[in-house]
Design a protein around this motif. Structure first.
Motif, PDB file in Angstrom:
ATOM      1  N   THR A  53     116.070  11.894  42.385  1.00  0.00           N
ATOM      2  CA  THR A  53     116.629  12.425  41.140  1.00  0.00           C
ATOM      3  C   THR A  53     115.626  12.307  39.994  1.00  0.00           C
ATOM      4  O   THR A  53     114.935  11.300  39.851  1.00  0.00           O
ATOM      5  CB  THR A  53     117.921  11.666  40.785  1.00  0.00           C
ATOM      6  OG1 THR A  53     118.914  11.934  41.780  1.00  0.00           O
ATOM      7  CG2 THR A  53     118.453  12.089  39.419  1.00  0.00           C
ATOM      8  N   GLY A  54     115.549  13.350  39.179  1.00  0.00           N
ATOM      9  CA  GLY A  54     114.665  13.339  38.031  1.00  0.00           C
ATOM     10  C   GLY A  54     114.421  14.743  37.523  1.00  0.00           C
ATOM     11  O   GLY A  54     114.956  15.716  38.063  1.00  0.00           O
ATOM     12  N   ARG A  74     107.300  14.370  38.735  1.00  0.00           N
ATOM     13  CA  ARG A  74     108.694  13.982  38.499  1.00  0.00           C
ATOM     14  C   ARG A  74     108.738  12.878  37.449  1.00  0.00           C
ATOM     15  O   ARG A  74     107.909  11.958  37.458  1.00  0.00           O
ATOM     16  CB  ARG A  74     109.328  13.485  39.800  1.00  0.00           C
ATOM     17  CG  ARG A  74     110.747  12.994  39.681  1.00  0.00           C
ATOM     18  CD  ARG A  74     111.323  12.671  41.055  1.00  0.00           C
ATOM     19  NE  ARG A  74     110.628  11.585  41.713  1.00  0.00           N
ATOM     20  CZ  ARG A  74     110.475  11.493  43.046  1.00  0.00           C
ATOM     21  NH1 ARG A  74     110.950  12.437  43.834  1.00  0.00           N
ATOM     22  NH2 ARG A  74     109.854  10.460  43.570  1.00  0.00           N
ATOM     23  N   GLN A  75     109.749  12.981  36.603  1.00  0.00           N
ATOM     24  CA  GLN A  75     109.941  11.960  35.559  1.00  0.00           C
ATOM     25  C   GLN A  75     111.410  11.566  35.482  1.00  0.00           C
ATOM     26  O   GLN A  75     112.291  12.426  35.522  1.00  0.00           O
ATOM     27  CB  GLN A  75     109.454  12.472  34.206  1.00  0.00           C
ATOM     28  CG  GLN A  75     109.380  11.406  33.136  1.00  0.00           C
ATOM     29  CD  GLN A  75     108.614  11.887  31.922  1.00  0.00           C
ATOM     30  OE1 GLN A  75     108.497  13.077  31.661  1.00  0.00           O
ATOM     31  NE2 GLN A  75     108.068  10.937  31.159  1.00  0.00           N
ATOM     32  N   THR A  76     111.646  10.256  35.365  1.00  0.00           N
ATOM     33  CA  THR A  76     112.992   9.738  35.141  1.00  0.00           C
ATOM     34  C   THR A  76     112.997   8.994  33.809  1.00  0.00           C
ATOM     35  O   THR A  76     111.940   8.589  33.323  1.00  0.00           O
ATOM     36  CB  THR A  76     113.432   8.811  36.281  1.00  0.00           C
ATOM     37  OG1 THR A  76     112.448   7.781  36.461  1.00  0.00           O
ATOM     38  CG2 THR A  76     113.566   9.592  37.584  1.00  0.00           C
ATOM     39  N   GLN A  94     115.875  20.021  36.252  1.00  0.00           N
ATOM     40  CA  GLN A  94     116.581  18.809  36.674  1.00  0.00           C
ATOM     41  C   GLN A  94     116.986  18.900  38.136  1.00  0.00           C
ATOM     42  O   GLN A  94     117.539  19.917  38.583  1.00  0.00           O
ATOM     43  CB  GLN A  94     117.824  18.594  35.812  1.00  0.00           C
ATOM     44  CG  GLN A  94     118.681  17.396  36.216  1.00  0.00           C
ATOM     45  CD  GLN A  94     118.012  16.068  35.900  1.00  0.00           C
ATOM     46  OE1 GLN A  94     117.440  15.900  34.818  1.00  0.00           O
ATOM     47  NE2 GLN A  94     118.108  15.116  36.828  1.00  0.00           N
ATOM     48  N   GLU A 153     117.022   8.597  45.065  1.00  0.00           N
ATOM     49  CA  GLU A 153     115.774   8.215  44.396  1.00  0.00           C
ATOM     50  C   GLU A 153     114.907   9.424  44.045  1.00  0.00           C
ATOM     51  O   GLU A 153     113.941   9.299  43.290  1.00  0.00           O
ATOM     52  CB  GLU A 153     114.973   7.260  45.279  1.00  0.00           C
ATOM     53  CG  GLU A 153     115.563   5.844  45.404  1.00  0.00           C
ATOM     54  CD  GLU A 153     116.863   5.835  46.212  1.00  0.00           C
ATOM     55  OE1 GLU A 153     117.788   5.084  45.825  1.00  0.00           O
ATOM     56  OE2 GLU A 153     116.958   6.574  47.223  1.00  0.00           O
ATOM     57  N   THR A 210     119.265  16.546  40.739  1.00  0.00           N
ATOM     58  CA  THR A 210     120.170  15.402  40.820  1.00  0.00           C
ATOM     59  C   THR A 210     120.699  15.292  42.245  1.00  0.00           C
ATOM     60  O   THR A 210     121.256  16.257  42.780  1.00  0.00           O
ATOM     61  CB  THR A 210     121.347  15.552  39.846  1.00  0.00           C
ATOM     62  OG1 THR A 210     120.846  15.688  38.513  1.00  0.00           O
ATOM     63  CG2 THR A 210     122.262  14.336  39.925  1.00  0.00           C
TER      64      THR A 210
END
Length: 120
Positions: A90-91, A38-40, A115, A88, A117
């Motif tokens: 989300t990403g 996962r990346q934000t 994605q 948290e 969300t």
């Protein structure tokens, strides 16, 4: 050449669930571990869950007890069941595998990302 195609992302309210899927096209390659990262924005890509060829799994502490990774090795597919989602989580979720070419050289392969969300 190995290609990964993800599906299943989307938007959900906190407490909800999503299931991600990733299919690998492997050609003459072989694949070993599969999993999800996962990346934000502005942050590095972090491991969420991975699974090896014999089904041994490893999870990030933040998702233990809520997420479950599984695979169908016959179909070169990996899944991520995400329950009790929170904001948290989300990403952009990236599918990953380690691929070995016929000559033995290994490389990391990534999907295009999907994605997720989670709204509060």
């Amino acid at each position: 050449q190995v290609q990964l195609v993800e599906s299943g992302g989307g938007s959900v309210q906190a407490g909800g669930s999503l299931r991600l899927s990733c299919v690998a096209s492997v050609g003459d390659f072989s694949i070993s571990g599969m999993g999800w990262f996962r990346q934000t924005p502005g942050k590095q890509r972090d491991m969420v869950a991975i699974i090896n060829r014999i089904g041994i799994t490893h999870y990030a502490d933040s998702v233990k007890g809520r997420f479950a990774v599984s695979r169908d090795s016959d179909r070169n597919t990996v899944f991520l069941q995400m329950n009790n989602l929170n904001p948290e989580d989300t990403g952009v979720y990236y599918c990953w595998t380690e691929a070995a070419a016929p000559g033995g050289r290994t490389s990391n392969v990534w999907g295009q990302g999907t994605q997720v969300t989670v709204s509060s």
